[in-house]
Scaffold this motif. Structure first.
Motif, short mmCIF file in Angstrom:
data_model
loop_
_atom_site.label_atom_id
_atom_site.label_comp_id
_atom_site.label_asym_id
_atom_site.label_seq_id
_atom_site.Cartn_x
_atom_site.Cartn_y
_atom_site.Cartn_z
N ILE A 271 1.29 -0.63 0.02
CA ILE A 271 -0.22 0.08 0.38
C ILE A 271 0.52 1.23 -0.19
CG2 ILE A 271 -2.41 -1.52 1.25
CD1 ILE A 271 -1.17 0.48 4.27
N TRP A 272 0.23 2.94 -0.19
CA TRP A 272 1.07 3.92 -0.25
C TRP A 272 1.82 3.83 0.62
CZ3 TRP A 272 2.65 5.23 -4.74
CH2 TRP A 272 2.56 5.13 -5.94
N ASP A 273 1.66 4.07 1.96
CA ASP A 273 2.19 3.69 3.94
C ASP A 273 3.67 3.65 3.42
OD1 ASP A 273 -0.14 5.37 4.31
OD2 ASP A 273 -0.83 4.47 5.28
N ASN A 274 3.59 2.27 2.91
CA ASN A 274 4.29 1.59 2.77
C ASN A 274 5.98 1.66 1.05
OD1 ASN A 274 4.12 0.19 4.94
ND2 ASN A 274 2.34 -1.20 4.38
N ARG A 275 4.84 1.98 0.78
CA ARG A 275 5.68 1.96 -1.17
C ARG A 275 6.62 3.25 -1.03
NH1 ARG A 275 0.34 1.30 -5.01
NH2 ARG A 275 -0.07 -0.85 -4.99
N VAL A 276 6.20 4.80 -0.15
CA VAL A 276 6.77 5.72 -0.23
C VAL A 276 8.41 5.50 0.35
CG1 VAL A 276 4.85 7.19 -0.57
CG2 VAL A 276 5.86 6.71 1.19
N LEU A 277 7.87 4.40 1.42
CA LEU A 277 9.37 4.49 2.48
C LEU A 277 9.97 3.92 1.44
CD1 LEU A 277 7.61 3.51 5.44
CD2 LEU A 277 8.52 5.42 5.32
N GLY A 278 9.55 2.52 0.48
CA GLY A 278 10.82 2.04 -0.49
C GLY A 278 11.22 2.30 -0.91
N ALA B 205 5.64 8.89 -5.64
CA ALA B 205 5.48 8.53 -4.01
C ALA B 205 5.09 9.83 -3.39
CB ALA B 205 7.48 8.43 -3.79
N LEU B 206 5.78 11.54 -3.71
CA LEU B 206 5.51 12.28 -3.59
C LEU B 206 4.09 12.48 -3.88
CD1 LEU B 206 8.72 14.72 -4.47
CD2 LEU B 206 8.00 13.87 -2.22
N ARG B 207 3.97 12.46 -4.71
CA ARG B 207 2.34 12.91 -4.50
C ARG B 207 0.95 11.71 -3.57
NH1 ARG B 207 3.54 12.49 -10.19
NH2 ARG B 207 2.92 10.11 -10.72
N ALA B 208 1.92 10.65 -3.84
CA ALA B 208 0.88 9.99 -2.26
C ALA B 208 1.26 11.01 -1.25
CB ALA B 208 2.01 8.57 -2.35
N LEU B 209 2.55 11.61 -1.22
CA LEU B 209 3.09 12.01 0.82
C LEU B 209 1.52 13.05 0.39
CD1 LEU B 209 6.60 11.17 0.75
CD2 LEU B 209 5.08 10.43 2.19
N ASP B 210 1.61 14.18 -0.07
CA ASP B 210 1.28 15.11 -0.77
C ASP B 210 -0.45 14.46 0.05
OD1 ASP B 210 3.31 16.48 -0.48
OD2 ASP B 210 3.00 16.45 -3.25
N ARG B 211 -0.49 13.89 -0.10
CA ARG B 211 -2.39 12.93 -0.23
C ARG B 211 -2.52 12.16 0.91
NH1 ARG B 211 -2.09 10.86 -5.78
NH2 ARG B 211 -1.57 8.82 -4.98
N THR B 212 -1.45 11.85 1.66
CA THR B 212 -1.74 11.35 3.03
C THR B 212 -2.89 12.30 3.68
OG1 THR B 212 0.15 9.85 2.52
CG2 THR B 212 -0.55 9.78 4.91
N HIS B 213 -3.42 11.09 4.53
CA HIS B 213 -4.34 11.95 5.77
C HIS B 213 -3.89 11.22 7.03
CE1 HIS B 213 -6.15 14.98 3.81
NE2 HIS B 213 -6.14 14.14 2.40
N TYR B 214 -3.56 11.02 7.78
CA TYR B 214 -3.46 10.82 8.58
C TYR B 214 -4.09 10.11 9.78
CZ TYR B 214 1.74 10.77 7.68
OH TYR B 214 3.18 10.89 6.66
N THR B 215 -4.42 9.39 10.27
CA THR B 215 -5.59 8.87 11.18
C THR B 215 -4.66 7.91 12.70
OG1 THR B 215 -6.50 6.88 10.45
CG2 THR B 215 -6.85 8.64 9.37
N ARG B 216 -5.49 7.28 13.31
CA ARG B 216 -5.24 6.36 14.02
C ARG B 216 -4.55 5.16 13.39
NH1 ARG B 216 -8.43 1.96 15.04
NH2 ARG B 216 -11.26 2.04 14.50
N LEU B 217 -5.09 5.02 12.20
CA LEU B 217 -4.52 3.43 11.30
C LEU B 217 -3.15 3.47 11.12
CD1 LEU B 217 -7.20 2.77 9.29
CD2 LEU B 217 -6.69 1.59 11.74
N ASN B 218 -2.85 4.87 10.57
CA ASN B 218 -1.17 5.29 10.04
C ASN B 218 -0.26 6.23 10.76
OD1 ASN B 218 -2.79 7.45 9.15
ND2 ASN B 218 -2.29 7.03 7.53
N ARG C 9 3.90 8.77 10.97
CA ARG C 9 4.64 10.54 10.30
C ARG C 9 5.95 10.40 9.82
NH1 ARG C 9 0.52 14.72 10.69
NH2 ARG C 9 -0.98 13.39 11.17
N PRO C 10 6.53 9.55 11.82
CA PRO C 10 7.76 10.56 11.06
C PRO C 10 8.52 9.52 9.87
CG PRO C 10 6.89 9.38 13.75
CD PRO C 10 6.26 9.53 12.75
N ALA C 11 9.02 8.46 9.70
CA ALA C 11 9.00 8.08 8.82
C ALA C 11 8.52 8.54 7.35
CB ALA C 11 8.56 6.54 9.05
N HIS C 12 7.39 8.77 6.96
CA HIS C 12 7.29 9.55 6.19
C HIS C 12 8.06 11.66 5.81
CE1 HIS C 12 2.59 7.67 5.35
NE2 HIS C 12 4.82 6.70 4.94
#
Length: 412
Positions: A170-177, A212-225, A229-232
């Motif tokens: 998923i994108w949360d992990n792809r941007v870190l890869g 990956a950058l576009r995905a980071l710009d779209r990311t909204h943080y909830t209790r699930l992810n 935030r620090p890694a991103h």
């Protein structure tokens, strides 16, 4: 990666490069960075003269590896603390052991990303439901009737199915890869490169760094992810080439690197310092700098506007009318020489535009290695005092939280 000659500079230092050390593509890239005020490249009688500005980090060119280390404001052992403070992210657990070694702060950011990714792996990567279509020998999920009828013509030896399984891809992990891969290209430490390579395989990658950058710009943080935030934060810094305000986003003209504009970092630091400093005294930062700022009309061309880096609202004698205090960050050696006339004029304008009519005041905050300092400039004219400019030198050897407490004691 081919062997490259390492060229080391400090802020505002220069070096002479031989003609063969720069390819034509390198020259184009450096000129593009020069247009952004990051460095200066001019022909020299023996080749090229490269002068660093207030931009630090690592730049990987075709034949050289340029390392610009911070010299003036923030010492290497404190850089990660101040950078994390400006980014609003926790200081990595290993930051106390770090110092800007021969490869500048790029290795520090890569190590910070590594530290956060290792933590996520220990906790377990987040998984989410992903829709996929595949051809299977047995039925899994739902049969894709249309695909089965049009592609297999009723044969049942292979089944077209649609699945909906929980996966880590998923994108949360792809941007870190993608960020781990970018970090591998920047570090020259064998141990760090080995650790990055070992963990990179556990993370899926985005198709491109831009995706990956576009995905980071779209990311909204909830209790699930929220734990991502620090890694991103460190991933965004690496994928954008450094800079707390997207200094060097890749438009096809910049070289691979991780560069940080120290003036931009200092502005981000001052905005947070000022906000936290006046909180205990009942003050707060004014969102958006209090309206449209100071405007200029009637000149040739369009209306222009300018505003300070930060406007603080402080309790006044009348609770309904707080005092506005403009604050400007200056990445200059105001611990060694006087405030320039241009900055005096600028801060007087800010004070007149935002402060009370009878006693306008404004604040300059500059880095000062080796102890806090406060001096006041009283600017007067034939008709009396025009305003007061408070010049605050913040000790960058101290922790940011200590500096915020000291500023609060001065302004509160």
């Amino acid at each position: 990666m081919p062997d490259r000659t390492t060229v080391r500079l400090g802020e505002y230092e220069s070096a002479v490069l031989e003609p063969g050390q720069l390819t034509s593509r390198d020259v184009d890239r450096l000129h593009a960075l020069q247009a952004r005020g990051c460095l200066t490249l001019v022909p020299d009688r023996v080749g090229w003269r490269l002068k660093a500005d207030a931009t630090v980090g690592v730049l990987v060119l075709d034949r050289i590896r340029l390392v610009v280390a911070p010299k003036f404001a923030i010492p290497g052992e404190q850089l990660m603390s101040w950078l994390a403070y400006a980014l609003g992210t926790p200081v990595p657990a290993t930051a106390r052991r770090w110092a800007t070694g021969p490869d500048g702060y790029a290795d520090l950011v890569a190590a910070a990303l590594l530290d956060e990714c290792e933590r996520l792996l220990r906790e377990g990567l987040r998984r989410d439901y992903v829709r996929r279509r595949s051809v299977e020998p047995v039925l899994r999920g739902r049969l894709d009737v249309v695909a089965q009828a049009t592609r297999r013509y009723g044969q049942l030896d292979q089944l077209h199915v649609r699945t909906f399984d929980r996966e880590a891809d998923i994108w949360d992990n792809r941007v870190l890869g993608s960020a781990l891969k970018a970090a591998l290209g920047l570090t020259s430490s064998p141990d760090l490169a080995r650790a990055l390579h070992g963990i990179a395989g556990a993370f899926p990658q985005a198709p491109t760094p831009a995706a990956a950058l576009r995905a980071l710009d779209r990311t909204h943080y909830t209790r699930l992810n929220a734990r991502y935030r620090p890694a991103h934060t460190w991933a965004r810094l690496l994928l954008r080439g450094g800079g707390v305000t997207d200094l060097l986003s890749d438009h096809g003209t910049t070289a691979d690197g991780l560069l940080l504009a120290m003036p931009a970092l200092w502005e981000a630091v001052v905005r947070r310092l000022g906000t936290e400093a006046v909180g205990p005294y009942g003050g707060h930062a004014v969102p958006g700098g209090s309206g449209t700022g100071i405007t200029v009309r009637g000149d040739l061309g369009n209306v222009s506007a300018f505003r300070p880096d930060l406007v603080l609202s402080l309790p006044g004698r009348d609770a309904a009318h707080p005092t506005l205090l403009p604050v400007d960050a200056k990445y200059k050696r105001y611990d060694r020489h006087g405030v320039s006339a241009a900055d005096v004029h600028q801060l007087l304008t800010y004070g007149s535009g935002y402060g009370p009519g009878g006693a306008p005041s404004a604040v300059i905050v500059h880095p000062r290695p080796g102890g806090h300092a406060h001096r006041s400039l009283h600017v007067g004219g034939p008709q009396g005092e025009l305003g007061v400019i408070h010049v605050l030198g913040v000790d960058t050897h101290a922790l940011p939280q200590e500096a915020a407490t000291w500023i609060g004691s001065v302004l509160g």
